[in-house]
Design a protein around this motif. Structure first.
Motif, mmCIF file in Angstrom:
data_model
loop_
_atom_site.group_PDB
_atom_site.id
_atom_site.type_symbol
_atom_site.label_atom_id
_atom_site.label_comp_id
_atom_site.label_asym_id
_atom_site.label_seq_id
_atom_site.Cartn_x
_atom_site.Cartn_y
_atom_site.Cartn_z
ATOM 1 N N ALA A 30 -5.575 3.162 3.187
ATOM 2 C CA ALA A 30 -4.936 1.863 2.976
ATOM 3 C C ALA A 30 -5.507 0.822 3.931
ATOM 4 O O ALA A 30 -5.758 -0.320 3.572
ATOM 5 N N ARG A 56 1.478 1.523 -3.658
ATOM 6 C CA ARG A 56 0.310 1.800 -4.490
ATOM 7 C C ARG A 56 -0.296 3.176 -4.235
ATOM 8 O O ARG A 56 -0.749 3.838 -5.154
ATOM 9 N N LEU A 57 -0.313 3.585 -2.971
ATOM 10 C CA LEU A 57 -0.909 4.891 -2.663
ATOM 11 C C LEU A 57 0.148 5.986 -2.619
ATOM 12 O O LEU A 57 -0.153 7.128 -2.295
ATOM 13 N N LEU A 79 -7.530 8.695 -6.572
ATOM 14 C CA LEU A 79 -7.742 7.389 -5.959
ATOM 15 C C LEU A 79 -9.236 7.064 -5.879
ATOM 16 O O LEU A 79 -9.645 5.924 -6.122
ATOM 17 N N TYR A 118 0.821 -1.212 0.000
ATOM 18 C CA TYR A 118 0.000 0.000 0.000
ATOM 19 C C TYR A 118 0.850 1.254 0.000
ATOM 20 O O TYR A 118 0.456 2.275 -0.573
ATOM 21 N N GLU A 130 -4.161 13.601 -5.614
ATOM 22 C CA GLU A 130 -3.944 12.155 -5.591
ATOM 23 C C GLU A 130 -5.116 11.426 -4.955
ATOM 24 O O GLU A 130 -5.517 10.352 -5.409
ATOM 25 N N LYS A 141 -3.745 8.823 3.574
ATOM 26 C CA LYS A 141 -3.523 7.680 2.683
ATOM 27 C C LYS A 141 -3.400 6.392 3.495
ATOM 28 O O LYS A 141 -3.872 5.334 3.063
#
Lengths: 327, 509
Positions: free
Chosen positions: B407, B381-382, B437, B378, B433, B403
């Motif tokens: 996650a 990915r984040l 997401l 994570y 971001e 984030k």
């Protein structure tokens, strides 16, 4: 006094009810229990406990706790005994010095609790070890007190009808309770104590001087512990550093059985007196019975405590429910 | 002018809470102080009541400059305050609360009889006849509020600050309190009224001052102020600079995955109906205190609904606690990230694993290697910016903390995720971001409920927007209809049009 039935007063009524019922049971089994002798002894034997419980009630009402008092009582006894043995000071002067010491000790703990924002539990736990250590430092052995003045104190009593002896220390305890009732319920200081126990942030908003009140509460408890130490030394005629271990917990039990909310803000000084007498009554019963172990006192107290805490929880829940339905 | 504030400034480390704010209060007026989160209302009030000391500017009360250093000092100067809660002590009697600190005494002892008489006389001025010897806690919140007002007025008597005094009252009780406030206005007190309820503001006040981001925006007469204009002031955008948005591609009507019917909680959120489709983003719009968070909390079982039902394709759902909501594969990223979202002293890895481990139970610990793998996955990915997975989460920036919270939920693969103010306190880059997401998650078929005070953000991500006002769901906007203007008009819509629906709103005491 108003006679409106507040739910908060319910624990007090329950306490009084339990005491009366317990006394009734004792009396039915041992008719001698209802005599001025027993009552006189009840007051005398529990005088030191009652006095220290007055201070404890105020501390608990303010939302705090004072674990040091048992050790302070022991320290007081040893201090008095050693001073009377080693110096030529008059007992009254020694009492004065002692009370200044214990009051200052309590005030110092209150100061630490407020200004260093420390939990009362920890500060007074430290105080408990300190005072006990101080007592050991003065003398490890039991020190007898042999002063003429003490003999006068010990033999001072009023004869009640039925040959019961109302001793000086028993009267002193009742007087201290009277003072406690006035301080807690009849003064601005007392109202501040209840306010602090009800909620510190709100109390501050309402203008409670938190620091001053906290210091005074613990100073008062220290004063009561010192006074209790004097009474205990009169009662036992000696000073011993191992005495009154755990008395602080017994005092807390008396306060709670007396209907004071352990989290503070609600309770009655008079309830504590009934709590002390209830505890004394159980002991008296065991003495009368003769076959029971004195540990039964502890077991009964344990059950009583549990019952009262459950009762208080139930009342708090009940009053919250009442609020919801009213809104 | 009774009270006059000029160029008030207050700075906290990192933020300027008040920047050159001015505010005037006349004797005999009720003056509303409005603003969204971070506007500076509470800072302004705390500067007045002595809870904070100002850094600059002047506060003049009746011609004399004042600088109270405590609530008690402010009271003595004449400024009294009544908050939403915690004004008085429920464990003391009404009389003790009213007379606290000024108890009549005889021989050093409190004279209970005189105290009772004085307390009763005080309350009689407000038409309140209660037993002053009973505990305050045994009375309803409305009566407690009136008692708090009585005490504040008796102690100070010039300026009365009401900080959301009606937040937990019902309509009839609100009118009770308002009657008291009107009486005090007639007596010449200056009253500052802070509330999230616009209807109440228009009902009660004479003038309105709006703050935004710590700055003074405007002061206008309530009678002539247009609701839409007021909301523009509060939200800080005008209808002219409307940005066109690209609504997310509308994939046609979706089968409802979740259905909430008559979902509500007394005194918190009026019952509402809401359907949420698979892969749909529903936005909740409204002013602070309009019931957005409250709706979400009811759906997630934090303050569970007392009425109504929730269903999915397979039948009724039990959402009576967060644990049960999680078992239904719901997720909730709360508004107050610092206290409700993260465990500041734990590491990033521990924070991510938290939800997953809680679902498994303590008897089945996730192996450390597996934990590391999930956390690293994570973080990549984040794009969580950190020196490593073992870093204390409290040391991360707001955006990266958010984030991590996301996650944690994504690791549990929820089907319905509630994001309450997901971008608050986050810098611009992280902001974009997180919005990105959200789009990605929807692509994967997850359903989202997004709460945001920023209209542009809401418009950018939502397939549908529900508008709330005064704890009610009042409008629903779809597709091309989702514009800032439409949302603001819906919020501003005067309650006169809906008056017939809510007859109890205007009952006079």
């Amino acid at each position: 006094m108003n006679i409106s039935l507040n739910t908060r007063a319910l624990p007090l009524y329950v306490t009084i009810g339990i005491f009366l019922v317990a006394y009734l049971i004792c009396w039915l089994q041992f008719p001698n229990m209802l005599s001025t002798r027993v009552i006189g002894n009840l007051l005398t034997d529990n005088a030191y406990l009652g006095i220290v419980a007055v201070g404890m009630t105020l501390v608990i009402l303010s939302g705090g706790i004072d674990l040091s008092v048992g050790s302070v009582i022991a320290f007081s006894g040893v201090f008095i005994a050693v001073m009377l043995r080693d110096t030529g000071l008059h007992p009254l002067l020694v009492f004065g010095i002692l009370l200044i010491l214990t009051t200052g000790f309590g005030a110092l703990m209150g100061w630490l609790i407020h200004w260093l924002v420390m939990p009362a539990f920890i500060v007074t736990l430290a105080g408990m070890f300190l005072a006990r250590g101080g007592a050991y430092l003065l003398s490890i052995d039991s020190v007898p007190i042999q002063h003429e003045f003490y003999k006068t104190l010990q033999s001072a009593y009023w004869l009640m009808p039925g040959k019961g002896r109302l001793t000086l220390i028993g009267v002193l305890m009742l007087a201290v309770f009277l003072v406690g009732i006035i301080v807690a319920h009849k003064t601005r200081f007392g109202t501040s104590v209840f306010a602090l126990g009800g909620g510190e942030a709100t109390a501050r908003l309402m203008g409670v001087r938190q620091g001053r009140t906290t210091v005074l509460v613990y100073a008062f408890s220290g004063l009561m512990a010192g006074l209790s130490g004097i009474v205990f030394s009169v009662y036992t005629g000696s000073g011993y550093s191992l005495a009154t271990v755990g008395t602080e917990l017994t005092a807390i039990a008396c306060v709670v059985i007396g209907g004071t909310l352990l989290t503070g803000g609600a309770g009655y000084m008079f309830g504590t007196l009934v709590g002390v007498l209830t505890m004394g009554l159980i002991q008296t019963y065991i003495v009368f019975d003769g076959s029971l172990s004195s540990w039964w006192t502890k077991i009964v107290i344990g059950f009583l405590l549990l019952a009262f805490i459950l009762l208080q929880k139930g009342l708090v829940k009940l009053s919250q429910k009442g609020m919801v339905t009213k809104v | 002018m009774l009270l006059s504030i000029r160029s008030l400034t207050k700075t906290f480390p990192g933020t300027r809470a008040l920047d050159d704010v001015s505010f005037d209060l006349r004797a005999g007026e009720v003056h509303a102080l409005l603003g969204e989160n971070g506007a500076g209302k509470s800072t302004l009030i705390k500067c007045l009541t002595g809870a904070y000391q100002r850094d600059g500017g002047t506060v003049v009360l009746e011609g004399a400059e004042i600088a109270p250093r405590s609530t008690v000092e402010a009271q003595d100067l004449g400024i009294g305050t009544v908050y939403q809660e915690v004004n008085l002590l429920p464990n003391l009697t009404v009389a003790q609360n009213l007379m606290f600190g000024r108890e009549p005494r005889r021989f050093g002892m409190i004279n209970a009889r005189a105290m009772r008489v004085q307390a009763q006389a005080m309350l009689a001025q407000y038409g309140l006849d209660v037993n002053v010897d009973r505990d305050l806690g045994s009375y309803s919140v409305a009566i407690q509020q009136i008692i708090a007002i009585a005490r504040a007025v008796a102690l100070s008597g010039k300026v009365l600050i009401l900080d959301e005094p009606t937040a937990s009252l019902d309509a009839r009780e609100v009118q009770m309190v308002f009657d008291v406030v009107r009486g005090l206005r007639a007596k010449g007190l200056g009253i500052v009224f802070v509330s999230h309820f616009l209807d109440q503001v228009f009902d009660l006040t004479d003038r309105i001052t709006v703050l935004r981001n710590g700055r003074y925006i405007t002061t206008e007469d309530t009678a002539t102020l247009d609701r839409v204009r007021l909301i523009e002031h509060m939200l800080g955008r005008t209808l002219q600079d409307e940005v066109l948005h690209n609504p997310p591609p509308d994939r046609g009507p979706r089968p409802a995955m979740l259905k909430f019917e008559g979902f509500g909680r007394r005194g918190v959120i009026e019952p509402f109906n809401l359907e949420i489709g698979a892969g749909e983003v529903v936005g909740l719009a409204g002013l602070l205190g309009s019931g957005r968070t409250e709706s979400a909390e009811a759906m997630f079982g934090i303050r569970p609904a007392q009425s109504g039902s929730a269903q999915d394709q397979n039948g009724a759902l039990d959402l009576s606690s967060p644990g049960k909501a999680i078992a239904q594969r719901f997720g909730f990223a709360p508004e107050d990230r610092k206290t409700d979202g993260i465990v500041a002293d734990l590491s990033i890895r521990e924070n991510i694993i938290l939800g997953l481990q809680a679902r498994l139970g303590w008897a089945r610990p996730i192996p450390r290697a597996e934990q590391n793998r999930i956390a690293d996955d994570y973080i990549r990915r984040l794009d969580i910016r950190t020196s490593g997975r073992e870093k204390r989460i409290g040391d991360l920036s707001g955006g990266n903390q958010q984030k991590v919270v996301l996650a944690r939920w994504l690791a549990m693969n929820p089907r319905f995720l509630i994001l309450d103010e997901p971008t608050r306190g986050i810098d611009v880059g992280a902001h974009a971001e997180i919005l990105h997401l959200i789009h990605e998650l929807v692509e994967q078929g997850m359903s989202l409920l997004v709460i945001s005070s920023e209209l542009d953000e809401l418009i950018a991500v939502s397939n549908r927007v529900i508008v709330l006002r005064d704890r009610r769901h009042i409008a629903e906007l779809k597709g091309q209809d989702i514009t800032g203007e439409a949302i603001m008009r819906a919020i501003a819509a005067s309650d006169t049009t809906e008056q017939s629906d809510i007859p109890n709103q205007k009952v006079t005491g």
